[in-house]
Design a protein around this motif. Structure first.
Motif, PDB file in Angstrom:
ATOM      1  N   ARG A   1       7.186   8.468  -9.500  1.00 51.11           N
ATOM      2  CA  ARG A   1       6.285   8.079  -8.413  1.00 51.11           C
ATOM      3  C   ARG A   1       5.126   7.242  -8.950  1.00 51.11           C
ATOM      4  O   ARG A   1       4.729   6.233  -8.350  1.00 51.11           O
ATOM      5  CB  ARG A   1       5.745   9.314  -7.698  1.00 51.11           C
ATOM      6  CG  ARG A   1       6.765  10.062  -6.865  1.00 51.11           C
ATOM      7  CD  ARG A   1       6.162  11.357  -6.342  1.00 51.11           C
ATOM      8  NE  ARG A   1       5.084  11.074  -5.401  1.00 51.11           N
ATOM      9  CZ  ARG A   1       5.227  11.131  -4.086  1.00 51.11           C
ATOM     10  NH1 ARG A   1       6.392  11.467  -3.557  1.00 51.11           N
ATOM     11  NH2 ARG A   1       4.206  10.875  -3.294  1.00 51.11           N
TER      12      ARG A   1
ATOM     13  N   ASP B   1       0.667  -1.002   0.122  1.00 51.24           N
ATOM     14  CA  ASP B   1      -0.647  -0.595  -0.384  1.00 51.24           C
ATOM     15  C   ASP B   1      -0.550   0.249  -1.653  1.00 51.24           C
ATOM     16  O   ASP B   1      -1.553   0.758  -2.156  1.00 51.24           O
ATOM     17  CB  ASP B   1      -1.430   0.165   0.689  1.00 51.24           C
ATOM     18  CG  ASP B   1      -0.744   1.472   1.104  1.00 51.24           C
ATOM     19  OD1 ASP B   1       0.350   1.769   0.583  1.00 51.24           O
ATOM     20  OD2 ASP B   1      -1.301   2.181   1.963  1.00 51.24           O
TER      21      ASP B   1
ATOM     22  N   LEU C   1       8.169   2.773  -1.553  1.00 44.52           N
ATOM     23  CA  LEU C   1       6.892   2.211  -1.990  1.00 44.52           C
ATOM     24  C   LEU C   1       6.355   1.312  -0.893  1.00 44.52           C
ATOM     25  O   LEU C   1       7.015   0.347  -0.493  1.00 44.52           O
ATOM     26  CB  LEU C   1       7.071   1.420  -3.291  1.00 44.52           C
ATOM     27  CG  LEU C   1       5.900   0.533  -3.729  1.00 44.52           C
ATOM     28  CD1 LEU C   1       4.675   1.378  -4.066  1.00 44.52           C
ATOM     29  CD2 LEU C   1       6.310  -0.346  -4.912  1.00 44.52           C
ATOM     30  N   HIS C   2       5.154   1.616  -0.405  1.00 48.79           N
ATOM     31  CA  HIS C   2       4.522   0.795   0.616  1.00 48.79           C
ATOM     32  C   HIS C   2       3.697  -0.310  -0.034  1.00 48.79           C
ATOM     33  O   HIS C   2       3.375  -0.258  -1.223  1.00 48.79           O
ATOM     34  CB  HIS C   2       3.651   1.670   1.524  1.00 48.79           C
ATOM     35  CG  HIS C   2       4.428   2.681   2.309  1.00 48.79           C
ATOM     36  ND1 HIS C   2       4.938   2.421   3.556  1.00 48.79           N
ATOM     37  CD2 HIS C   2       4.800   3.959   2.005  1.00 48.79           C
ATOM     38  CE1 HIS C   2       5.578   3.493   3.995  1.00 48.79           C
ATOM     39  NE2 HIS C   2       5.519   4.437   3.074  1.00 48.79           N
TER      40      HIS C   2
ATOM     41  N   THR D   1       1.087   3.149  -2.049  1.00 41.02           N
ATOM     42  CA  THR D   1       1.427   4.563  -1.841  1.00 41.02           C
ATOM     43  C   THR D   1       2.941   4.744  -1.919  1.00 41.02           C
ATOM     44  O   THR D   1       3.715   3.861  -1.542  1.00 41.02           O
ATOM     45  CB  THR D   1       0.911   5.071  -0.485  1.00 41.02           C
ATOM     46  OG1 THR D   1       1.493   4.289   0.561  1.00 41.02           O
ATOM     47  CG2 THR D   1      -0.599   4.978  -0.415  1.00 41.02           C
ATOM     48  N   VAL D   2       3.343   5.900  -2.418  1.00 37.42           N
ATOM     49  CA  VAL D   2       4.765   6.221  -2.584  1.00 37.42           C
ATOM     50  C   VAL D   2       5.069   7.462  -1.767  1.00 37.42           C
ATOM     51  O   VAL D   2       4.389   8.486  -1.898  1.00 37.42           O
ATOM     52  CB  VAL D   2       5.113   6.446  -4.067  1.00 37.42           C
ATOM     53  CG1 VAL D   2       6.587   6.822  -4.215  1.00 37.42           C
ATOM     54  CG2 VAL D   2       4.791   5.198  -4.885  1.00 37.42           C
ATOM     55  N   GLU D   3       6.095   7.368  -0.940  1.00 35.27           N
ATOM     56  CA  GLU D   3       6.469   8.449  -0.033  1.00 35.27           C
ATOM     57  C   GLU D   3       7.880   8.931  -0.373  1.00 35.27           C
ATOM     58  O   GLU D   3       8.771   8.128  -0.661  1.00 35.27           O
ATOM     59  CB  GLU D   3       6.416   7.934   1.408  1.00 35.27           C
ATOM     60  CG  GLU D   3       6.856   8.919   2.462  1.00 35.27           C
ATOM     61  CD  GLU D   3       6.923   8.276   3.848  1.00 35.27           C
ATOM     62  OE1 GLU D   3       7.276   8.995   4.800  1.00 35.27           O
ATOM     63  OE2 GLU D   3       6.641   7.058   3.955  1.00 35.27           O
TER      64      GLU D   3
ATOM     65  N   SER E   1       4.291   3.286  -8.049  1.00 36.99           N
ATOM     66  CA  SER E   1       3.031   2.878  -7.421  1.00 36.99           C
ATOM     67  C   SER E   1       2.438   1.639  -8.082  1.00 36.99           C
ATOM     68  O   SER E   1       1.613   0.955  -7.487  1.00 36.99           O
ATOM     69  CB  SER E   1       2.024   4.031  -7.481  1.00 36.99           C
ATOM     70  OG  SER E   1       1.592   4.276  -8.806  1.00 36.99           O
TER      71      SER E   1
END
Length: 230
Positions: free
Chosen positions: A189, A132, A129-130, A134-136, A193
């Motif tokens: 996800r 901002d 989790l970044h 976003t989830v990668e 977020s």
């Protein structure tokens, strides 16, 4: 139950660069014995290892197999084995012990470089989790489960930004009756977020949102918020 509780960590290694919230939820209210495990190991040179694994099955045998793999993983990690080499040794251990199927994801985070090295033995891939929102997905090269033998493991290396949060888990969190594993991963996800609060609160919220009552399977969730060396 006593055996399993003795084999799971009662506390995790502390690091100034990784803040961790961890949960283990048994899949049955009758017997809590299963094969899920997790660990966080503080290594030299400001590195931290994070591990989540899952031995197929339930009962005393699954708990014993889980304990053997967890202890072996910790020993190999403290000898600075690279992630792919560690899983190779763990695979040999599984074959020698007659463990037919187990999965594991192993991550080493270097707080000096901000980079993480990931190796996966057939386990659901972790998320990051970044800041901002976003989830990668990371380490998507799943590899083969432990105990199969004859297949090499690979290592993926990524850079993690300051304040990113890693999410490691077992399939009990994303797979349930009437819900396939892809749908469950998408739901996880989405919940990640929205994870902007303290890790302990977010871990409880995610479990409450995703797990059926009663749970269908044992579940592990590890959330790790990382920092870099200044």
């Amino acid at each position: 139950l006593t055996l399993q509780r003795a084999l799971l960590p009662t506390s995790l290694d502390a690091s100034p660069y990784v803040q961790v919230a961890h949960r283990y939820v048994p899949g049955s209210r009758v017997t809590e014995v299963g094969g899920d495990w997790y660990d966080v190991i503080d290594l030299s040179d400001d590195r931290v290892a994070l591990i989540v694994g899952d031995v197929m099955g339930h009962g005393v045998r699954a708990a014993a197999d889980m304990g053997r793999l967890r202890i072996t993983t910790e020993t190999l990690a403290r000898h600075n084995e690279q992630p792919d080499a560690l899983l190779t040794e763990l695979d040999v251990c599984a074959q020698e012990a007659g463990i037919e199927l187990a999965t594991c994801v192993y991550i080493v985070y270097d707080a000096r470089s901000g980079r993480a090295r990931i190796a996966n033995a057939g386990h659901p891939p972790p998320f990051v989790l970044h800041s901002d929102g976003t989830v990668e997905t990371i380490g998507e090269c799943l590899g083969v489960p432990l105990g199969v033998g004859g297949h090499p493991f690979g290592t993926t290396e990524i850079e993690l930004p300051e304040g990113a949060t890693l999410a490691l888990y077992t399939d009990g969190l994303i797979e349930a009756r009437g819900r396939d594993i892809d749908e469950g991963a998408d739901r996880l996800r989405a919940e990640l977020s929205r994870a902007t609060g303290p890790l302990e609160e977010e871990a409880d919220r995610i479990l409450a949102r995703l797990l059926p009552d009663p749970p269908d399977d044992d579940t592990v969730l590890v959330l790790a918020r990382i920092r870099r060396v200044a």
